[in-house]
Write a protein that holds these residues in place. Structure first.
Motif, PDB file in Angstrom:
ATOM      1  N   ASN A  10      89.843 -96.859  59.560  1.00 32.49           N
ATOM      2  CA  ASN A  10      89.913 -98.308  59.378  1.00 32.49           C
ATOM      3  C   ASN A  10      89.067 -98.969  60.458  1.00 32.49           C
ATOM      4  O   ASN A  10      89.470 -99.019  61.617  1.00 32.49           O
ATOM      5  CB  ASN A  10      91.388 -98.755  59.488  1.00 32.49           C
ATOM      6  CG  ASN A  10      91.532-100.260  59.439  1.00 32.49           C
ATOM      7  OD1 ASN A  10      90.605-100.974  59.058  1.00 32.49           O
ATOM      8  ND2 ASN A  10      92.708-100.749  59.828  1.00 32.49           N
ATOM      9  N   LYS A  12      88.398-102.005  60.758  1.00 35.47           N
ATOM     10  CA  LYS A  12      88.878-103.377  61.031  1.00 35.47           C
ATOM     11  C   LYS A  12      87.687-104.338  61.047  1.00 35.47           C
ATOM     12  O   LYS A  12      86.739-104.146  60.298  1.00 35.47           O
ATOM     13  CB  LYS A  12      89.675-103.434  62.334  1.00 35.47           C
ATOM     14  CG  LYS A  12      90.704-102.315  62.459  1.00 35.47           C
ATOM     15  CD  LYS A  12      91.655-102.555  63.583  1.00 35.47           C
ATOM     16  CE  LYS A  12      92.496-101.310  63.802  1.00 35.47           C
ATOM     17  NZ  LYS A  12      93.765-101.582  64.411  1.00 35.47           N
ATOM     18  N   HIS A  96      98.293-103.481  55.649  1.00 38.89           N
ATOM     19  CA  HIS A  96      98.114-103.150  57.067  1.00 38.89           C
ATOM     20  C   HIS A  96      98.910-104.148  57.923  1.00 38.89           C
ATOM     21  O   HIS A  96      99.001-105.328  57.586  1.00 38.89           O
ATOM     22  CB  HIS A  96      96.630-103.181  57.443  1.00 38.89           C
ATOM     23  CG  HIS A  96      96.371-102.572  58.779  1.00 38.89           C
ATOM     24  ND1 HIS A  96      96.560-103.264  59.956  1.00 38.89           N
ATOM     25  CD2 HIS A  96      95.981-101.325  59.138  1.00 38.89           C
ATOM     26  CE1 HIS A  96      96.287-102.458  60.982  1.00 38.89           C
ATOM     27  NE2 HIS A  96      95.933-101.280  60.509  1.00 38.89           N
ATOM     28  N   GLU A 169     102.661 -96.449  60.031  1.00 40.30           N
ATOM     29  CA  GLU A 169     101.988 -96.909  61.246  1.00 40.30           C
ATOM     30  C   GLU A 169     102.937 -97.781  62.067  1.00 40.30           C
ATOM     31  O   GLU A 169     103.041 -98.997  61.811  1.00 40.30           O
ATOM     32  CB  GLU A 169     100.762 -97.741  60.878  1.00 40.30           C
ATOM     33  CG  GLU A 169      99.733 -97.016  60.041  1.00 40.30           C
ATOM     34  CD  GLU A 169      98.351 -97.607  60.216  1.00 40.30           C
ATOM     35  OE1 GLU A 169      97.485 -96.880  60.710  1.00 40.30           O
ATOM     36  OE2 GLU A 169      98.157 -98.797  59.907  1.00 40.30           O
ATOM     37  N   ILE A 174      99.825 -99.106  67.286  1.00 37.49           N
ATOM     38  CA  ILE A 174      98.479 -99.430  66.791  1.00 37.49           C
ATOM     39  C   ILE A 174      97.650-100.098  67.876  1.00 37.49           C
ATOM     40  O   ILE A 174      98.029-101.147  68.408  1.00 37.49           O
ATOM     41  CB  ILE A 174      98.554-100.333  65.541  1.00 37.49           C
ATOM     42  CG1 ILE A 174      99.260 -99.595  64.409  1.00 37.49           C
ATOM     43  CG2 ILE A 174      97.160-100.783  65.120  1.00 37.49           C
ATOM     44  CD1 ILE A 174      99.399-100.402  63.137  1.00 37.49           C
ATOM     45  N   GLY A 175      96.557 -99.457  68.221  1.00 37.81           N
ATOM     46  CA  GLY A 175      95.613-100.027  69.184  1.00 37.81           C
ATOM     47  C   GLY A 175      96.137-100.096  70.611  1.00 37.81           C
ATOM     48  O   GLY A 175      95.536-100.736  71.466  1.00 37.81           O
ATOM     49  N   GLY A 214      98.353 -94.884  64.397  1.00 38.70           N
ATOM     50  CA  GLY A 214      98.741 -95.526  65.645  1.00 38.70           C
ATOM     51  C   GLY A 214      98.220 -94.738  66.820  1.00 38.70           C
ATOM     52  O   GLY A 214      98.839 -93.768  67.260  1.00 38.70           O
ATOM     53  N   SER A 215      97.016 -95.135  67.304  1.00 46.53           N
ATOM     54  CA  SER A 215      96.402 -94.488  68.478  1.00 46.53           C
ATOM     55  C   SER A 215      96.186 -92.988  68.314  1.00 46.53           C
ATOM     56  O   SER A 215      96.248 -92.236  69.304  1.00 46.53           O
ATOM     57  CB  SER A 215      97.226 -94.786  69.747  1.00 46.53           C
ATOM     58  OG  SER A 215      97.240 -96.178  69.989  1.00 46.53           O
ATOM     59  N   LEU A 234      95.763 -92.275  59.517  1.00 42.07           N
ATOM     60  CA  LEU A 234      94.947 -93.469  59.351  1.00 42.07           C
ATOM     61  C   LEU A 234      94.554 -93.868  60.770  1.00 42.07           C
ATOM     62  O   LEU A 234      95.410 -94.051  61.634  1.00 42.07           O
ATOM     63  CB  LEU A 234      95.716 -94.592  58.641  1.00 42.07           C
ATOM     64  CG  LEU A 234      94.898 -95.873  58.388  1.00 42.07           C
ATOM     65  CD1 LEU A 234      93.620 -95.589  57.594  1.00 42.07           C
ATOM     66  CD2 LEU A 234      95.729 -96.921  57.643  1.00 42.07           C
ATOM     67  N   GLY A 236      92.271 -96.154  63.507  1.00 44.58           N
ATOM     68  CA  GLY A 236      91.535 -97.389  63.769  1.00 44.58           C
ATOM     69  C   GLY A 236      90.416 -97.123  64.763  1.00 44.58           C
ATOM     70  O   GLY A 236      89.352 -96.614  64.412  1.00 44.58           O
ATOM     71  N   GLY A 237      90.691 -97.435  66.035  1.00 42.80           N
ATOM     72  CA  GLY A 237      89.660 -97.364  67.077  1.00 42.80           C
ATOM     73  C   GLY A 237      88.849 -96.083  67.092  1.00 42.80           C
ATOM     74  O   GLY A 237      87.613 -96.118  67.176  1.00 42.80           O
TER      75      GLY A 237
HETATM   76  C1  PEP Z   1      94.986 -98.829  62.312  1.00 44.54           C
HETATM   77  O1  PEP Z   1      94.378 -99.869  62.473  1.00 44.54           O
HETATM   78  O2  PEP Z   1      95.412 -98.531  61.188  1.00 44.54           O
HETATM   79  C2  PEP Z   1      95.223 -97.960  63.460  1.00 44.54           C
HETATM   80  C3  PEP Z   1      95.998 -96.919  63.330  1.00 44.54           C
HETATM   81  O3  PEP Z   1      94.594 -98.321  64.626  1.00 44.54           O
HETATM   82  P1  PEP Z   1      94.455 -97.424  65.970  1.00 44.54           P
HETATM   83  O4  PEP Z   1      94.118 -96.038  65.536  1.00 44.54           O
HETATM   84  O5  PEP Z   1      93.359 -98.074  66.736  1.00 44.54           O
HETATM   85  O6  PEP Z   1      95.777 -97.479  66.661  1.00 44.54           O
END
Ligand code: PEP
Length: 252
Positions: A10, A12, A96, A169, A174-175, A214-215, A234, A236-237
């Motif tokens: 993702n 974002k 999300h 998540e 998350i993040g 989540g991270s 899933l 993100g960063g």
């Molecule tokens: C997300 O945005 O779905 C996510 C899991 O972000 P991150 O991996 O950055 O925590």
């Protein structure tokens, strides 16, 4: 039942043509674990571009980050699943936590409606659920996940579940750099699967993939390897970075 490992990226509200090209070329050139499905979700503006330069198909697909409940009309700023179909995009993220709590106040009913509509139009859904930190602390994680899932369970037919991947998540992860422990993730994933079994039966509960989000990163992903109900991530960063390949290959 063996479930195909699934990793979503993702992006974002991040990226540019250059950076998306770099990410896709990296994946196209990397040796990715066989039997792994990857879906990259860049911002809507870049979907067509990303799809046009993605050569790894069918293992790597492009997906949207959000879609609407209608195909067309006076809905300024929304993305239609019809647009996705038109440009050959097969997946979308829905529900999300940033759409539930930050950029829009999307509720469980709306997310269920979007999910049903997307599937009816032939677009598959990464459906996100997960609790806030206060909810975690008060011990209601599973209640929150059940509440978030119930309207979708009510709307989808049994066949529709072939087109859904659930992403658990926890919002506090998350993040933040504070990923859930593999043990905590496994416990919640198992409870979610048990809930699916209660509502939809054994077959669907065993078939639906439940991702952790989540991270997740290139270092911690491998520690989820032996968790039976964690079917992927899933991300993100870390999906923007070279370590994304390590996450994809973390089940080897
Ligand atoms: C997300 O945005 O779905 C996510 C899991 O972000 P991150 O991996 O950055 O925590």
């Amino acid at each position: 039942m063996a479930r195909t490992f699934f990793v979503g990226g993702n992006f974002k509200l991040n990226g540019s043509k250059d950076s998306i090209k770099t990410i896709i070329e990296r994946l196209n050139e990397a040796k990715l674990a066989e039997n792994t499905e990857v879906v990259l979700c860049p911002p809507a503006v870049y979907l067509d571009y990303a799809n046009s330069i993605n050569k790894k198909s069918p293992q790597v697909k492009i997906g949207a980050q959000n879609t609407y409940t209608k195909a067309a009309g006076a809905y300024t700023g929304e993305t239609s699943v019809a647009f996705l179909k038109d440009i050959g995009i097969e997946w979308t993220i829905l529900g999300h936590s940033e759409r539930r709590t930050v950029v829009a106040r999307e509720d469980d009913e709306l997310i269920a409606e979007k999910t049903k509509f997307a599937i009816d139009q032939g677009v598959k859904v990464i459906l996100c659920i997960g609790e806030l930190l206060e909810e975690r602390k008060s011990g209601v994680t599973l209640d929150v996940c059940k509440k978030q899932l119930l309207p979708t369970i009510a709307k989808l037919s049994k066949e529709d579940w072939d087109s859904v991947v659930i992403a658990y998540e926890p919002v506090w992860a998350i993040g933040t750099g504070l990923a859930a422990t593999p043990e905590d993730a496994q416990e919640t994933h198992k409870q979610i699967r048990d809930f699916l079994k209660e509502k939809l039966g054994e077959e669907i509960s065993q078939k639906v993939r439940i991702l952790y989000g989540g991270s997740a990163n290139g270092s911690n992903a491998v520690s989820f390897k032996d968790k039976a109900d964690v079917d992927g991530f899933l991300v993100g960063g870390a999906s923007l970075k070279p370590e994304f390949v390590d996450i994809i290959n973390s089940r080897q």
